[in-house]
Structures are given as C-alpha cells and as structure tokens.
Enzyme design. Structure first.
Site, PDB file in Angstrom:
ATOM      1  N   GLU A   1       0.891  -1.170   0.000  1.00  0.00           N
ATOM      2  CA  GLU A   1       0.000   0.000   0.000  1.00  0.00           C
ATOM      3  C   GLU A   1       0.916   1.203   0.000  1.00  0.00           C
ATOM      4  O   GLU A   1       1.586   1.485   0.994  1.00  0.00           O
ATOM      5  CB  GLU A   1      -0.913  -0.024   1.221  1.00  0.00           C
ATOM      6  CG  GLU A   1      -2.144   0.857   1.043  1.00  0.00           C
ATOM      7  CD  GLU A   1      -1.873   2.304   1.391  1.00  0.00           C
ATOM      8  OE1 GLU A   1      -1.508   3.075   0.465  1.00  0.00           O
ATOM      9  OE2 GLU A   1      -2.014   2.668   2.553  1.00  0.00           O
TER      10      GLU A   1
ATOM     11  N   CYS B   1      -2.145   8.544   3.646  1.00  0.00           N
ATOM     12  CA  CYS B   1      -2.035   8.179   2.235  1.00  0.00           C
ATOM     13  C   CYS B   1      -3.318   8.508   1.490  1.00  0.00           C
ATOM     14  O   CYS B   1      -3.329   8.634   0.272  1.00  0.00           O
ATOM     15  CB  CYS B   1      -1.686   6.701   2.087  1.00  0.00           C
ATOM     16  SG  CYS B   1      -2.748   5.611   3.029  1.00  0.00           S
TER      17      CYS B   1
END
Length: 524
Positions: free
Chosen positions: A286, A320
């Site tokens: 990720e 993020c």
C-alpha cells in the site's frame, strides 16, 4: 464502544464524554522514557544498540527507548516464527479465531493506553488516535468474521465423472509460512495490527517491523496479541532501522510473504529486492496516493467544504488518503473557496493531547523541513489562500508545528500536482467540463482514494470513471478519508498498491493463504 456509540472515523466528530475522561486518565498515567524490548520467540530481548522515540509535540520528551535490532536479531525473529509455524498452522482454524478475537478484545480493553501512546509519538489528536486503536481491533475481528463465514475456506468441488470409482475433490486455503509486516508511522496500530491479524488468523506466523518514529503503540498491540494466547514465536516484534533490521528481514529466504505500507519509492525497492528470491512469493503493498476531489456545479458546498478540509488536514495531511488536490467547477469556485478558507482558518493547531485540538505537529524534523520546502515552492508558483507558515512561538517552539495551507493558481504542469507531499497542504483548481477534469484526476501514477460532490447521477458517472480503489461521493465526514473495516474496504490501484484487494473487505484475507486441491478416489 458503548451500546449506543461505535467509534469510527466517520462518527468521531461527536464522541460521548466518557471517551475524553478515559483518555485523560491514560495520559496522566503515561510514563516517559521507559525502555522496551524486542519480542522474539516468546522472550524479551535487549540489543546492544538503542534508539529513542522522540515526541513531535515536544522534542524534549522521550516517549520510549527501543532496541535497535541487528541483522542477527532480525534473523532470530524469522527463525522463531519459522519454528512456531509448525504449531500455529496446524491449530484448528476455529481455535485461531478464538485466540484472535480475544486479542481484539484486549486491544479494546486497553484502547486508552494505546491511543495515548499514539498521540504522544505520532502527534494525532485524541479522536484520531482512539480511531486508530479501535480500527485495529475491528480489522482483526473482520478477518475472523471472514474465516468463519467461509468455513475456514474448505470448499467441496465437483466429483470426477468416473465409471466404477467415486472421487472427492476439495479446495483448501492454507497458510504460507512466515509473514513479514512492515508498518508506517501514520497509522502505527491499524496498519500493523490489521495485516498481522489477517496473517495470523490465516495460520501464518509473523514478524512485525514498525516504523522507527512510532514504535510504542505497535509494541502495545503486539503485547495484546501475545497475551491472548499465541504460541511462543507465532508473533515477533523487531524494532530498529529500515536499512539494517528491515532490509535483513526482507532479504531472509524463510520469509514467505510480506505486507508493506509506506512510500511508493521504498515499497517498489522492497518489491524489487524481494523478487530476488528463489521463487515468486506474495507481497502486499500500500504505497500512498495523490487523491483528487471533484466538485460539480450541483454540489452541496457546505458538505463539500467540510469533507475537503477534514480530509486535507486530518492528521496534518499525513494520510495516504489525504485530499491533496481539489478540482472545483468554475460556476461554484469562488463560493466554495471562500468556505474552504474559512473552515481551514477555524482549525485549532495545538498540543494534540488537548480536547479541542484539531491538528498537532508533523511527525519529525524531515517532514517539518519538507513542509517548508514545498510551501516556498508553491508560494513562488501559485497563490497562497491560507496558511503556509511554521509555528515557533510559545508552546510550539519545541515541536514540529505547521499551519494548514491552501494554494491556488499553481500551473497545471507543476510537479506537486502529482507528487505525494504527505503534509497539511492542498491545492485547488477550477474546471468547466467534467469529462476533461476526470482525465486530469486520473493522470497520476497513484490510484488510492478519490472524492466527488454532485448529483446522484453524476456520482454514478464518477464511480464508473475514476481510477481509484476507494471512492466516496457527497460525504461531509471526509472527501477522501475515513474508511472502516467492514464498511469501506481500503486499498489502491496503479502505484498505490499491489494485489488489487482491499483491507477490511471480502477478498483481503485470502491473500494470506494459498490454494491446495485434494482428490481422493475409491472404488464404488
């Protein structure tokens, strides 16, 4: 957390009073400067070299002293996990679920101790910190739910069309072996405990390697997992530098799978190094995002401005999923910009342990310096609408405090439209045609989250055309942030991730297992 209140990132804006009371108690009981060991093979291990975990709130405060693991100690952790795999992988899946549910309950019981540590070492405000800890427990519970709902992934297949014989064909999902979890600073619990929980309930054994800046809260989560009754060595915690301890773990031939959350550059480096093994092994990445929000002329501007500010500046933009670029239809541009600026100015920057703090400091000196570099560039190349200064007076003098910053009129070819800053900075632009702005929104190497405000018909068009793994429409709780296990599976496309399956969703747990088919034949 009570019969009538469940804490999530969507519900945290109006919490019951008892959450604040319990958090204050945990904060008052916190002990600075304690030393914490490595956890290897069921034992506490102390290294020759140490590292200090410094609070970004006040750099005079040492949150804890941690071990700086050597290559030898990293290898010991892998070997302990490898030894424990024989026991844990053969444990009936129903028993693994029982142990992991107990671990999740222990995290919930210790949530205030854990969240106080998160605030002090990350700089999250208290509700973000409580959410991080609560999400960790729910990610583990969701992995348990999936294993139970799928009967341990044991599936009867069709028998062969044999004459004179009968066959029984079964598909099983089996664990791989030793799984390595490397977690980031910004969600030190959820992004360590979540993948660790999935790997363990699937039957793998685990080595955890948390970020060097935020080591205490993952340690506390690891203690919950171990205290729940895992066999010795099923979970091991290694702290230290990414270059030495982290690289040693990635390079070890006994590592059967890796989950890494962090920057695209580091993640791709791990991906390439990991490919040097003797055979292909699973890796879950990720790797961040450059998340757009598109606001149509038909949007509810109050909801849009609220959601944009929450997603741009929650956790100081260090998510993020942060909303770092916003595209606004020209017909509503001026009105919405005014609202965004007004709401940004209303944010309270303060010591994040305080009850009314919206924003705390950024995580470390490097982030603090990056903020100043990016802001200087954007001031030169665009228009500053609000913010853009570091705070150094009074209580801010010993921490890494930065104002939330909003910029406009930045040229379309400026590199910061595509570069992940990971800071409290967002950029605004106007558009006239939805199809054209969709091309701009998708023209980045990332594809993690995205937001939209407009009609239901426009939202359906947005979902069909945006290149992102997590998509929201008309959400005041957050334009691009706020996923919760069992509600919004979280993961990205393109340079934002690998495997194409999202954590906290139906298809994630299976990544931690490999399929085996068995055929037994006997005479009829």
């Amino acid at each position: 957390m009570t019969e009538n209140f469940k804490l999530t990132y969507a519900t945290m804006y109006n919490p019951p009073a008892f959450l604040h009371e319990k958090f204050e108690e945990a904060l008052a009981a916190f002990e600075y400067g304690k030393e914490y060991p490595l956890l290897i093979g069921g034992k506490e291990v102390y290294s020759e070299n140490k590292m200090k975990n410094i609070s970004p709130i006040n750099t005079d405060n040492v949150v804890g002293v941690f071990q700086k693991a050597s290559k030898a100690e990293a290898n010991l952790a892998i070997e302990a996990a490898h030894k424990a795999f024989e026991v844990w992988s053969k444990t009936p899946w129903q028993e693994r679920v029982r142990v992991m549910r107990k671990a999740a309950d222990l995290i919930s019981e210790r949530i205030f101790e854990i969240s106080a540590a998160i605030t002090l070492e990350v700089g999250k405000n208290r509700m973000e910190a409580l959410g991080d800890a609560a999400e960790t427990a729910d990610l583990i519970r969701y992995a348990c739910d999936q294993l139970e709902e799928n009967n341990g992934y044991e599936i009867e297949m069709n028998p062969d069309p044999l004459s004179g014989y009968t066959s029984r064909n079964v598909s099983y999902l089996r664990p791989y072996g030793v799984w390595l979890v490397i977690s980031p600073f910004n969600f030190p619990c959820a992004l360590s405990g979540g993948p660790v929980g999935a790997a363990l309930v699937a039957g793998n054994t685990v080595v955890m390697k948390p970020a060097s800046d935020t080591t205490l809260s993952p340690y506390l989560v690891a203690k919950c997992l171990i205290d729940a009754g895992l066999p010795e060595g099923a979970l091991n915690l290694v702290t230290g530098s990414g270059r030495e301890a982290g690289q040693s773990l990635v390079d070890h031939p006994l590592v059967a799978g890796v989950t890494f959350t962090g920057s695209k550059g580091v993640g791709m480096g791990i991906y390439r190094d990991y490919a040097n093994g003797d055979y292909v092994r699973p890796i879950i990445l990720e790797l961040g995002g450059k998340n757009p929000c598109i606001v149509s002329k038909n949007a509810n501007l109050e909801d849009a401005s609220t959601g944009i500010v929450r997603s741009a500046f929650g956790l100081q933009g260090q998510k993020c999923s942060a909303n770092s670029r916003v595209y606004i239809h020209e017909d509503v541009y001026d009105e919405l910009v005014e609202k965004i600026v007004e709401k940004t100015k209303a944010l309270k920057i303060a010591n994040p342990t305080l009850i009314d703090a919206n924003m705390g400091p950024v995580v470390n000196k490097a982030a603090y310096e990056d903020y100043q570099k990016y802001v200087a560039d954007l001031k030169e190349n665009g228009t500053t609408l609000v913010g853009g200064e570091i705070l150094t007076e009074g209580e801010f003098g010993k921490g890494y405090y930065c104002e939330p910053a909003v910029f406009a009129d930045v040229p379309a070819d400026h590199y910061l439209w595509k570069h992940e800053m990971f800071l409290p900075i967002t950029m605004l632009d106007k558009f006239s045609d939805l199809d054209d702005v969709m091309k701009v929104a998708n023209d980045v190497p990332y594809g993690l989250t995205a937001g939209f405000y407009g009609t239901e018909e426009e939202a359906a068009w947005f979902f069909d055309n945006i290149e992102a793994g997590v998509c929201y429409a008309n959400r005041p709780q957050g334009s691009t942030t706020g996923a919760w296990p069992g509600h919004q599976p979280f993961g990205g496309w393109k340079g934002s991730g690998a495997q194409g399956k999202n954590a906290g969703g139906h298809h994630y747990l299976q990544i931690y297992m490999r399929e085996q088919s068995t055929t037994l034949v006997w005479k009829s």
